[in-house]
Design a protein around this motif. Structure first.
Motif, PDB file in Angstrom:
ATOM      1  N   GLN A   3      41.913  39.285  53.962  1.00 15.01           N
ATOM      2  CA  GLN A   3      42.934  40.750  52.988  1.00 15.01           C
ATOM      3  C   GLN A   3      41.923  41.055  51.573  1.00 15.01           C
ATOM      4  OE1 GLN A   3      46.732  39.373  53.850  1.00 15.01           O
ATOM      5  NE2 GLN A   3      46.780  39.653  54.822  1.00 15.01           N
ATOM      6  N   LEU A   4      41.899  40.490  51.093  1.00 23.77           N
ATOM      7  CA  LEU A   4      41.584  40.368  49.592  1.00 23.77           C
ATOM      8  C   LEU A   4      40.237  41.264  49.586  1.00 23.77           C
ATOM      9  CD1 LEU A   4      41.971  36.694  47.690  1.00 23.77           C
ATOM     10  CD2 LEU A   4      43.258  39.397  47.540  1.00 23.77           C
ATOM     11  N   GLY A   5      39.466  40.639  50.896  1.00 22.54           N
ATOM     12  CA  GLY A   5      37.515  41.429  50.705  1.00 22.54           C
ATOM     13  C   GLY A   5      37.121  40.204  50.391  1.00 22.54           C
ATOM     14  N   ILE A   6      35.347  40.487  50.568  1.00 24.32           N
ATOM     15  CA  ILE A   6      34.403  39.411  50.363  1.00 24.32           C
ATOM     16  C   ILE A   6      33.653  39.720  48.890  1.00 24.32           C
ATOM     17  CG2 ILE A   6      32.079  39.483  50.544  1.00 24.32           C
ATOM     18  CD1 ILE A   6      32.204  40.262  53.835  1.00 24.32           C
ATOM     19  N   ARG A   7      33.662  41.140  48.126  1.00 22.12           N
ATOM     20  CA  ARG A   7      33.946  41.578  46.802  1.00 22.12           C
ATOM     21  C   ARG A   7      34.591  40.573  45.617  1.00 22.12           C
ATOM     22  NH1 ARG A   7      32.448  46.109  48.870  1.00 22.12           N
ATOM     23  NH2 ARG A   7      30.478  47.010  49.278  1.00 22.12           N
ATOM     24  N   GLY A  29      42.285  39.417  38.081  1.00 25.52           N
ATOM     25  CA  GLY A  29      41.222  40.110  37.981  1.00 25.52           C
ATOM     26  C   GLY A  29      40.347  41.104  38.564  1.00 25.52           C
ATOM     27  N   GLY A  30      40.117  40.214  39.842  1.00 17.32           N
ATOM     28  CA  GLY A  30      39.437  41.562  40.559  1.00 17.32           C
ATOM     29  C   GLY A  30      39.947  42.287  41.224  1.00 17.32           C
ATOM     30  N   GLY A  31      41.501  42.183  41.333  1.00 14.62           N
ATOM     31  CA  GLY A  31      42.511  43.055  42.278  1.00 14.62           C
ATOM     32  C   GLY A  31      42.142  44.287  40.811  1.00 14.62           C
ATOM     33  N   LEU A  32      42.540  43.366  39.864  1.00 18.45           N
ATOM     34  CA  LEU A  32      41.929  44.643  38.675  1.00 18.45           C
ATOM     35  C   LEU A  32      40.910  45.709  38.465  1.00 18.45           C
ATOM     36  CD1 LEU A  32      43.741  43.430  35.945  1.00 18.45           C
ATOM     37  CD2 LEU A  32      45.479  44.671  37.164  1.00 18.45           C
ATOM     38  N   ALA A  33      39.930  45.036  38.991  1.00 18.28           N
ATOM     39  CA  ALA A  33      38.232  46.227  39.399  1.00 18.28           C
ATOM     40  C   ALA A  33      38.738  47.178  40.164  1.00 18.28           C
ATOM     41  CB  ALA A  33      37.640  44.960  38.979  1.00 18.28           C
ATOM     42  N   GLY A  34      40.177  46.819  40.932  1.00 17.90           N
ATOM     43  CA  GLY A  34      39.637  48.064  42.283  1.00 17.90           C
ATOM     44  C   GLY A  34      41.373  48.721  42.095  1.00 17.90           C
ATOM     45  N   ALA A  76      35.770  37.958  36.135  1.00 19.42           N
ATOM     46  CA  ALA A  76      36.327  38.073  37.907  1.00 19.42           C
ATOM     47  C   ALA A  76      36.244  39.407  37.947  1.00 19.42           C
ATOM     48  CB  ALA A  76      37.516  37.590  38.247  1.00 19.42           C
ATOM     49  N   TYR A  77      36.801  40.905  36.710  1.00 21.51           N
ATOM     50  CA  TYR A  77      36.794  41.485  37.029  1.00 21.51           C
ATOM     51  C   TYR A  77      35.872  41.899  36.783  1.00 21.51           C
ATOM     52  CZ  TYR A  77      38.051  47.167  34.569  1.00 21.51           C
ATOM     53  OH  TYR A  77      38.149  47.287  34.392  1.00 21.51           O
ATOM     54  N   LEU A  78      34.981  41.636  35.801  1.00 19.76           N
ATOM     55  CA  LEU A  78      33.911  41.499  35.174  1.00 19.76           C
ATOM     56  C   LEU A  78      32.371  41.873  37.001  1.00 19.76           C
ATOM     57  CD1 LEU A  78      33.092  40.356  31.826  1.00 19.76           C
ATOM     58  CD2 LEU A  78      33.406  42.516  32.914  1.00 19.76           C
ATOM     59  N   THR A  79      32.445  40.758  37.470  1.00 20.29           N
ATOM     60  CA  THR A  79      31.916  40.362  38.863  1.00 20.29           C
ATOM     61  C   THR A  79      32.202  41.654  39.770  1.00 20.29           C
ATOM     62  OG1 THR A  79      31.907  38.227  38.204  1.00 20.29           O
ATOM     63  CG2 THR A  79      31.532  38.699  40.335  1.00 20.29           C
ATOM     64  N   ALA A  80      33.293  41.745  39.996  1.00 21.94           N
ATOM     65  CA  ALA A  80      34.081  42.620  40.753  1.00 21.94           C
ATOM     66  C   ALA A  80      33.378  44.048  40.575  1.00 21.94           C
ATOM     67  CB  ALA A  80      35.185  43.106  41.289  1.00 21.94           C
ATOM     68  N   LYS A  81      33.839  44.550  38.954  1.00 21.57           N
ATOM     69  CA  LYS A  81      33.188  45.642  39.178  1.00 21.57           C
ATOM     70  C   LYS A  81      31.465  45.734  39.097  1.00 21.57           C
ATOM     71  CE  LYS A  81      36.367  48.598  37.272  1.00 21.57           C
ATOM     72  NZ  LYS A  81      36.586  49.684  37.541  1.00 21.57           N
ATOM     73  N   SER A  92      52.158  41.916  40.358  1.00 21.74           N
ATOM     74  CA  SER A  92      52.898  42.286  40.564  1.00 21.74           C
ATOM     75  C   SER A  92      53.365  41.164  39.131  1.00 21.74           C
ATOM     76  CB  SER A  92      54.493  41.141  41.405  1.00 21.74           C
ATOM     77  OG  SER A  92      55.922  41.285  40.867  1.00 21.74           O
ATOM     78  N   ARG A  93      53.881  42.066  37.764  1.00 20.60           N
ATOM     79  CA  ARG A  93      53.711  41.787  36.948  1.00 20.60           C
ATOM     80  C   ARG A  93      55.237  40.500  36.957  1.00 20.60           C
ATOM     81  NH1 ARG A  93      53.588  46.647  32.632  1.00 20.60           N
ATOM     82  NH2 ARG A  93      51.575  47.005  33.126  1.00 20.60           N
ATOM     83  N   ARG A  94      56.136  40.598  37.555  1.00 21.11           N
ATOM     84  CA  ARG A  94      57.398  39.905  37.726  1.00 21.11           C
ATOM     85  C   ARG A  94      56.909  38.574  37.856  1.00 21.11           C
ATOM     86  NH1 ARG A  94      61.333  38.698  41.328  1.00 21.11           N
ATOM     87  NH2 ARG A  94      62.859  38.222  40.022  1.00 21.11           N
ATOM     88  N   LYS A  95      55.962  38.844  39.244  1.00 18.92           N
ATOM     89  CA  LYS A  95      55.724  37.364  40.318  1.00 18.92           C
ATOM     90  C   LYS A  95      55.339  36.625  38.861  1.00 18.92           C
ATOM     91  CE  LYS A  95      53.233  35.325  43.789  1.00 18.92           C
ATOM     92  NZ  LYS A  95      53.130  35.944  45.479  1.00 18.92           N
TER      93      LYS A  95
END
Length: 401
Positions: free
Chosen positions: A316-320, A355-360, A150-155, A366-369
């Motif tokens: 809210q996440l967005g299309i990408r 993963g997609g969120g980290l790309a942005g 997901a990270y690579l795709t979002a990037k 939240s690490r706790r969540k």
């Protein structure tokens, strides 16, 4: 156990299996079309209709491998009886109902796998350590692999030097190439296998030609599917990027919903494998049809409400980021089906969203969540084993089984 008790248990196990499939259809199959609804590419009711049809087809044509794993691969030395199947399904369904009622993240795959292991051990079976190792390895790899893809795709989608008229069709070509290699029971196999892919069918129907150990026909068919998919979405995006993206969201949602049905139905039908096929002598397709019907009715009756809620979340996440979460979901679900490994589809999607969120560079993760969610997954697995073990002992004592 008298004949009357046996048939009562058969009826109870069947109803519970159908209810489990209904719950899976209403809950686990909602994410695939949520981004398309959020982007106004399809209406909620039409999406629910498509989810039901596609997930049911996936269950019928791809659900056999995971159903067999849940039904006979988790315990060695014994076969699940009608009482064992009923107990396992009741335990797993109770955990899922608890999750829905309280809002805690109870994964269906963990609950069902744990319940059937506990019941099998209570029956006197031996642990299938090799199967556990295979399943555990896959489960451990799902979050980093799904999140990483997901990270690579979002990037890729966020790169300014790669226009969406190229990036979106490129993702479509990857999906198309995988579709060419999906194993389906409706495709005849030249080798007599239970399932076959389009690429495998073509390869087995012509004289074999390999280069460096790679089957040329399989590669050609895969590339052909990829090229056609690329070109179709490319034309749509060149006319209008918005229309192209919406078309891809609908196509992606369709293949993910199909995969979700194939990967989830075994959680509902697996416990009944021995009961239906060995004791009652019914064909495997009959059991899958029961699960598919449950998923279909669950999607049609329960999915619209959840779709409206999840579509707002994906909006809210967005299309990408939504696309980045669903592409690895499709890939991993198909890999799990091929390997016969029960999975929780929502776990894959959650990892993809992270993963997609980290790309942005999202700071809202939240690490706790995340830690709480993962901890609750393992708690579900452990508790379902213990409860399944004890509940079967209680039922067996009461019924004199």
């Amino acid at each position: 156990m008298t004949g009357v008790v046996f048939w009562v248990l058969v009826g109870l196990a069947t109803v519970t299996s159908f209810a489990t499939a209904w719950a899976l259809g209403a809950n686990s199959n909602s994410p695939p079309f949520a981004p398309a609804i959020g982007a106004n590419a399809v209406s909620t009711m039409r999406a629910a209709f498509l989810i039901g049809i596609l997930a049911a087809l996936g269950a019928l044509t791809q659900g056999g491998s995971i159903s067999e794993t849940v039904g006979s691969g988790l315990i060695d030395g014994v076969a699940f009886t009608s009482l064992a199947a009923t107990t396992g399904l009741l335990t797993a369904t109770a955990f899922m109902a608890f999750g829905v009622y309280t809002g805690y993240p109870v994964p269906a795959a963990f609950a069902t796998t744990g319940a059937m292991v506990g019941v099998g051990l209570s029956l006197g079976g031996d642990p299938a350590f090799e199967t556990y190792q295979r399943i555990a390895t896959f489960w451990v790899l799902v979050p980093p692999v799904s999140g990483g893809l997901a990270y690579l795709t979002a990037k890729l989608l966020r790169r300014d030097d790669i226009p969406e008229t190229v990036a979106i069709p490129l993702l479509a070509s990857i999906v198309g190439g995988i579709v060419a290699n999906i194993q389906l029971s409706i495709i005849p196999s030249p080798t007599g296998a239970a399932q076959e892919s389009v690429a495998g069918f073509v390869s087995g129907s012509i004289p074999a030609l390999t280069v460096a150990g790679v089957d040329v026909a399989t590669v050609v068919v895969t590339l052909l599917f990829a090229a056609v998919s690329f070109q179709l979405i490319r034309r749509r995006t060149q006319v209008s990027v918005d229309k192209g993206v919406k078309t891809f969201l609908i196509v992606l949602g369709s293949v993910v919903a199909f995969s979700s049905g194939g990967s989830q139905v075994g959680l509902a039908t697996g416990p009944l494998e021995n009961l239906y096929r060995a004791e009652l002598g019914l064909p495997a397709i009959g059991l899958l049809a029961l699960g598919a019907t449950g998923i279909l009715s669950g999607a049609w009756m329960g999915a619209p409400r959840l779709l409206q809620a999840t579509s707002r979340e994906y909006a809210q996440l967005g299309i990408r980021r939504s696309i980045a979460a669903l592409v690895p979901g499709f890939v991993i679900a198909q890999l799990a089906i091929a390997l016969g490994i029960p999975i929780s589809f929502n776990n894959i999607i959650i990892s993809g969203v992270i993963g997609g969120g980290l790309a942005g560079g999202s700071a809202s993760i939240s690490r706790r969540k995340i830690g709480f969610t993962v901890g609750f997954w393992f708690l579900t697995l452990g508790m379902s084993i213990v409860i399944g073990f004890g509940l079967y002992r209680l039922f067996a004592t009461l019924l004199g089984a």
